[in-house]
Design a protein around this motif. Structure first.
Motif, PDB file in Angstrom:
ATOM      1  N   PHE A 237       0.865  -1.169   0.000  1.00 44.57           N
ATOM      2  CA  PHE A 237       0.000   0.000   0.000  1.00 44.57           C
ATOM      3  C   PHE A 237       0.912   1.232   0.000  1.00 44.57           C
ATOM      4  O   PHE A 237       1.230   1.794   1.048  1.00 44.57           O
ATOM      5  CB  PHE A 237      -0.938  -0.017   1.205  1.00 44.57           C
ATOM      6  N   VAL A 238       1.355   1.597  -1.173  1.00 45.65           N
ATOM      7  CA  VAL A 238       2.365   2.630  -1.317  1.00 45.65           C
ATOM      8  C   VAL A 238       1.848   3.752  -2.218  1.00 45.65           C
ATOM      9  O   VAL A 238       0.928   3.558  -3.014  1.00 45.65           O
ATOM     10  CB  VAL A 238       3.667   2.044  -1.908  1.00 45.65           C
ATOM     11  N   LYS A 239       2.475   4.922  -2.091  1.00 45.65           N
ATOM     12  CA  LYS A 239       2.116   6.047  -2.952  1.00 45.65           C
ATOM     13  C   LYS A 239       2.716   5.868  -4.339  1.00 45.65           C
ATOM     14  O   LYS A 239       2.053   6.072  -5.346  1.00 45.65           O
ATOM     15  CB  LYS A 239       2.602   7.353  -2.324  1.00 45.65           C
ATOM     16  N   ARG A 240       3.984   5.477  -4.402  1.00 50.75           N
ATOM     17  CA  ARG A 240       4.669   5.231  -5.660  1.00 50.75           C
ATOM     18  C   ARG A 240       5.672   4.111  -5.457  1.00 50.75           C
ATOM     19  O   ARG A 240       6.251   3.946  -4.383  1.00 50.75           O
ATOM     20  CB  ARG A 240       5.414   6.479  -6.154  1.00 50.75           C
ATOM     21  N   ASP A 254       2.945   6.970   2.073  1.00 47.20           N
ATOM     22  CA  ASP A 254       2.092   8.155   2.187  1.00 47.20           C
ATOM     23  C   ASP A 254       2.661   9.185   3.150  1.00 47.20           C
ATOM     24  O   ASP A 254       2.391  10.389   3.009  1.00 47.20           O
ATOM     25  CB  ASP A 254       0.688   7.751   2.637  1.00 47.20           C
ATOM     26  N   ASN A 255       3.467   8.747   4.118  1.00 51.61           N
ATOM     27  CA  ASN A 255       4.048   9.679   5.094  1.00 51.61           C
ATOM     28  C   ASN A 255       5.377  10.273   4.626  1.00 51.61           C
ATOM     29  O   ASN A 255       6.051  10.960   5.395  1.00 51.61           O
ATOM     30  CB  ASN A 255       4.240   8.993   6.448  1.00 51.61           C
ATOM     31  N   GLY A 256       5.767  10.010   3.366  1.00 51.76           N
ATOM     32  CA  GLY A 256       7.002  10.566   2.829  1.00 51.76           C
ATOM     33  C   GLY A 256       8.236   9.729   3.070  1.00 51.76           C
ATOM     34  O   GLY A 256       9.344  10.108   2.662  1.00 51.76           O
ATOM     35  N   GLY A 282      10.781  12.508   4.249  1.00 56.61           N
ATOM     36  CA  GLY A 282      10.461  13.785   3.639  1.00 56.61           C
ATOM     37  C   GLY A 282      10.306  13.750   2.137  1.00 56.61           C
ATOM     38  O   GLY A 282      10.355  14.792   1.479  1.00 56.61           O
ATOM     39  N   TRP A 283      10.098  12.555   1.581  1.00 56.56           N
ATOM     40  CA  TRP A 283       9.948  12.436   0.126  1.00 56.56           C
ATOM     41  C   TRP A 283       8.497  12.739  -0.269  1.00 56.56           C
ATOM     42  O   TRP A 283       7.757  11.877  -0.738  1.00 56.56           O
ATOM     43  CB  TRP A 283      10.378  11.044  -0.341  1.00 56.56           C
TER      44      TRP A 283
END
Length: 292
Positions: A237-240, A254-256, A282-283
């Protein structure tokens, strides 16, 4: 069982349900005149390490203000927290619908009008602001949802209809407008994200968090010959997610947080892994891709 269907007439179609419109068209000409950014930004960095001779570990990030930043993950091989950068190498990248690497310093960008643009980052090795291009190499790339390179000039595009198409950019090395394809290589790709692992290997992230492995045996000529799918992960479950080459996969949470994985079973699609390891914080980025 699988939502992927294969047909011998070269169609492995891929239907993506939750993806933003993506195309293979152009990178802004605004990539030209910025000074390198001092390593004051905290994105993904802890202890910068200089390694100008390294040829791997390069990552590009598009920030919310459209700035393009260059990083080198010096700890790519073992997942250690060692970095060089960031360096600012472009502006105006936020105007693009999608950006992806073609390998060897070549970068493609899709403009909002559907044009596909070609660039070569001559300063790829050290993060300097030296570019060749842009050159317009395609039109009509405005109706795709995912687009990514398979290496060697091969480009895959997922259409809004769910069809997966194969292209070969014959003019990749000099940015000329010469192509082979498109060829339809699949249907039924209902996925959240998709990216190449090199050598014909393609990973697909499903809505349920499953990571699936494919090998496009017909990658060389665009024929619909495949191995897989094989489930190789759960909980993605990742953003990218994107490949760093050689079985290395990065995931932006999702938290960077930036996480590093090594798919030990990359060559045969077996469920063998090293990691995850946290390699950055921080990404918070608009887009991210490997420069390999």
């Amino acid at each position: 069982m699988s939502r992927f269907s294969f047909s011998k007439d070269a169609t492995l179609r891929y239907c993506a349900t939750r993806c933003r419109a993506v195309t293979a068209a152009c990178l802004l000409a605004a990539l030209f005149v910025c000074q390198p950014l001092a390593a004051q930004n905290s994105v993904g960095l802890k202890t910068p390490v200089r390694s100008p001779s390294a040829s791997t570990g390069i990552i590009y990030a598009v920030m919310g203000d459209g700035e393009l930043r260059w990083f080198r993950h010096a700890g790519r091989g073992d997942g250690s927290f060692s970095w060089e950068g960031p360096k600012k190498v472009g502006i105006g990248w936020g105007e693009l619908t999608h950006v992806f690497s073609g390998g060897g310093g070549i970068v493609y960008g899709v403009q909002k009008n559907g044009d596909l643009m070609w660039y070569r980052h001559v300063g790829r090795q050290d993060g300097s602001f030296t570019w060749e291009g842009p050159k317009k190499v395609g039109t009509g790339w405005g109706n795709v949802t995912h687009v990514f390179s398979g290496g060697g000039g091969i480009i895959y595009a997922v259409m809004e209809s769910g069809e997966l198409r194969w292209f070969r950019h014959v003019g990749q090395e000099d940015g000329s407008f010469k192509w082979e394809g498109p060829k339809q290589v699949g249907t039924g790709w209902i996925v959240k994200d998709v990216f190449s692992g090199g050598g014909g290997i393609i990973y697909a992230v499903m809505d349920n968090g499953e990571l699936r492995w494919f090998r496009h045996v017909g990658r060389g000529d665009g024929s619909a010959v495949w191995e897989g799918p094989k489930p190789v992960g759960t909980g993605w479950f990742v953003k990218r997610a994107f490949s760093g080459g050689g079985g290395i996969i990065y995931a932006v949470m999702d938290n960077g947080e930036l996480r590093w994985f090594h798919h030990v079973g990359r060559d045969d699609g077996s469920f063998r892994w090293e990691g995850p390891k946290q390699v950055g914080t921080g990404w918070v980025v608009e887009d991210i891709f490997s420069g390999e």
